[in-house]
Motif scaffolding. Sequence first.
Motif, PDB file in Angstrom:
ATOM      1  N   ALA A  23       0.848  -1.194   0.000  1.00 21.84           N
ATOM      2  CA  ALA A  23       0.000   0.000   0.000  1.00 21.84           C
ATOM      3  C   ALA A  23       0.881   1.240   0.000  1.00 21.84           C
ATOM      4  N   ILE A  24       0.509   2.225  -0.801  1.00 21.37           N
ATOM      5  CA  ILE A  24       1.251   3.481  -0.875  1.00 21.37           C
ATOM      6  C   ILE A  24       0.292   4.638  -0.666  1.00 21.37           C
ATOM      7  N   SER A  25       0.591   5.462   0.330  1.00 22.09           N
ATOM      8  CA  SER A  25      -0.157   6.705   0.552  1.00 22.09           C
ATOM      9  C   SER A  25       0.679   7.848   0.006  1.00 22.09           C
ATOM     10  N   PHE A  26       0.065   8.657  -0.840  1.00 18.63           N
ATOM     11  CA  PHE A  26       0.764   9.752  -1.515  1.00 18.63           C
ATOM     12  C   PHE A  26       0.165  11.079  -1.082  1.00 18.63           C
ATOM     13  N   SER A  27       1.037  12.016  -0.679  1.00 15.53           N
ATOM     14  CA  SER A  27       0.595  13.349  -0.276  1.00 15.53           C
ATOM     15  C   SER A  27       0.918  14.346  -1.380  1.00 15.53           C
ATOM     16  N   ASN A  28      -0.109  14.938  -1.978  1.00 15.17           N
ATOM     17  CA  ASN A  28       0.136  15.981  -2.967  1.00 15.17           C
ATOM     18  C   ASN A  28       0.547  17.267  -2.259  1.00 15.17           C
ATOM     19  N   ASP A  29       1.088  18.214  -3.008  1.00 15.60           N
ATOM     20  CA  ASP A  29       1.512  19.471  -2.398  1.00 15.60           C
ATOM     21  C   ASP A  29       0.356  20.449  -2.235  1.00 15.60           C
ATOM     22  N   TRP A  30      -0.742  20.217  -2.971  1.00 14.94           N
ATOM     23  CA  TRP A  30      -1.810  21.216  -3.020  1.00 14.94           C
ATOM     24  C   TRP A  30      -3.113  20.506  -3.338  1.00 14.94           C
ATOM     25  N   LYS A  31      -4.187  21.273  -3.486  1.00 13.09           N
ATOM     26  CA  LYS A  31      -5.465  20.675  -3.846  1.00 13.09           C
ATOM     27  C   LYS A  31      -5.413  20.169  -5.280  1.00 13.09           C
ATOM     28  N   TRP A  32      -6.445  19.443  -5.682  1.00 18.97           N
ATOM     29  CA  TRP A  32      -6.451  18.863  -7.019  1.00 18.97           C
ATOM     30  C   TRP A  32      -6.829  19.926  -8.041  1.00 18.97           C
ATOM     31  N   GLU A  33      -5.834  20.324  -8.823  1.00 18.76           N
ATOM     32  CA  GLU A  33      -6.024  21.279  -9.904  1.00 18.76           C
ATOM     33  C   GLU A  33      -5.451  20.698 -11.184  1.00 18.76           C
ATOM     34  N   GLY A  34      -5.563  21.444 -12.284  1.00 20.31           N
ATOM     35  CA  GLY A  34      -5.151  20.951 -13.591  1.00 20.31           C
ATOM     36  C   GLY A  34      -3.817  20.238 -13.631  1.00 20.31           C
ATOM     37  N   PRO A  35      -2.744  20.816 -13.051  1.00 20.21           N
ATOM     38  CA  PRO A  35      -1.428  20.154 -13.126  1.00 20.21           C
ATOM     39  C   PRO A  35      -1.349  18.814 -12.410  1.00 20.21           C
ATOM     40  N   SER A  36      -2.364  18.459 -11.612  1.00 24.36           N
ATOM     41  CA  SER A  36      -2.391  17.151 -10.959  1.00 24.36           C
ATOM     42  C   SER A  36      -2.891  16.053 -11.885  1.00 24.36           C
ATOM     43  N   ALA A  37      -3.292  16.412 -13.095  1.00 25.12           N
ATOM     44  CA  ALA A  37      -3.908  15.445 -14.002  1.00 25.12           C
ATOM     45  C   ALA A  37      -3.087  14.174 -14.216  1.00 25.12           C
ATOM     46  N   PRO A  38      -1.765  14.242 -14.419  1.00 26.17           N
ATOM     47  CA  PRO A  38      -1.032  12.994 -14.670  1.00 26.17           C
ATOM     48  C   PRO A  38      -1.144  11.987 -13.540  1.00 26.17           C
ATOM     49  N   THR A  74       4.435   8.919   7.629  1.00 28.00           N
ATOM     50  CA  THR A  74       2.974   8.990   7.568  1.00 28.00           C
ATOM     51  C   THR A  74       2.495   8.744   6.147  1.00 28.00           C
ATOM     52  N   TYR A  75       3.247   9.273   5.195  1.00 24.76           N
ATOM     53  CA  TYR A  75       3.033   9.000   3.772  1.00 24.76           C
ATOM     54  C   TYR A  75       4.326   8.403   3.221  1.00 24.76           C
TER      55      TYR A  75
END
Length: 334
Positions: A23-38, A74-75
């Motif tokens: 299992a892998i938990s991934f923490s993005n840097d910000w909310k989900w916006e266009g550049p998160s698409a990939p 934690t992540y």
Amino acid sequence: MKQILSLAAAAMLAAGGALADTAISFSNDWKWEGPSAPLLLALDKGYYADEGLDVTMDTGNGSLEAIPRVASGTYQLGASDINSLIKFRDQNPDLKVTAIFMIYNKPPFAIVGRKSLGVSAPKDLEGRILGAPAPDGAYAQWKAFVKANGIDASKVTIENVGFPVREPMLAQGKVDAITGFSFSSFINLKANGVPEDDISTILMADHGLDLYGNVILVNPEFAARNPEAVKAFLKATVKGFQDTYTDPEAAVKFVMAHNDVAREPVELERLKMAMDQNIFTDEVKANGIGGVDMARLERSIDQIADTYDFTTRPTAAEVFDASFLPDPSERAVP
């Protein structure tokens, strides 16, 4: 012979089962916006699952947040600014969190102002108010930007503002400029009623800072225990970037599936700006998605040292580990 084949098949199934349990938990840097698409495309199209991984992804609250999240375990993985990581590694030498994949080959760090308020060039900031959230990745480069552009920082008033009010304050004229990611602040200002021709975007990468931007980080203990899982994660991530490059209009729909309040035309514009200016640069098109030029990374650490006193300056090899990346031929831009 049949027995040998059966044993081999059993071993393959066992290996697949072991990886599927990772299992892998991934923490993005910000909310989900266009550049998160990939990332979201790779998640929802099952690219991580196809690699035998159980991946979950969470949003973040700024470029600095994911580093301690990943360092603490934690992540297991996350996205953050590599320049902030370099300083974190110096301040926390026992926490060996490492970058393994470059997202923004050209960082979107920017000073965004309004021409009607007299801000079009770096020196225009003197005598004016700059709105800058304390944990903002772009603001973290302020001292280096000041030095590179000969700005008298004593003549600039820094106002610590929250992320949600940053663009509204500039739109209302309560500050004269803000720090932020170019594609986000530009789009958000337009949404706050500022005419496009009144927005001045001063990209730090075009004004003296030869830095890299956001990366994918990995927790070192997790990587040591699960190297094949980390490689599998990056293999699937590369596919997400390749699909996004080929069809951004389709890719942005995966962002919409994770952000109920987003507007598709806005996020598509934001995604295309990031693709053109930050992600798929000439360097990436020549060398492949996700990697870095280690000599350039060394130079960027030298530039950080111009305005930051290292206790022990890390090397590029200590900060970025390319060993988990797929072969360059597999990382080619379509």
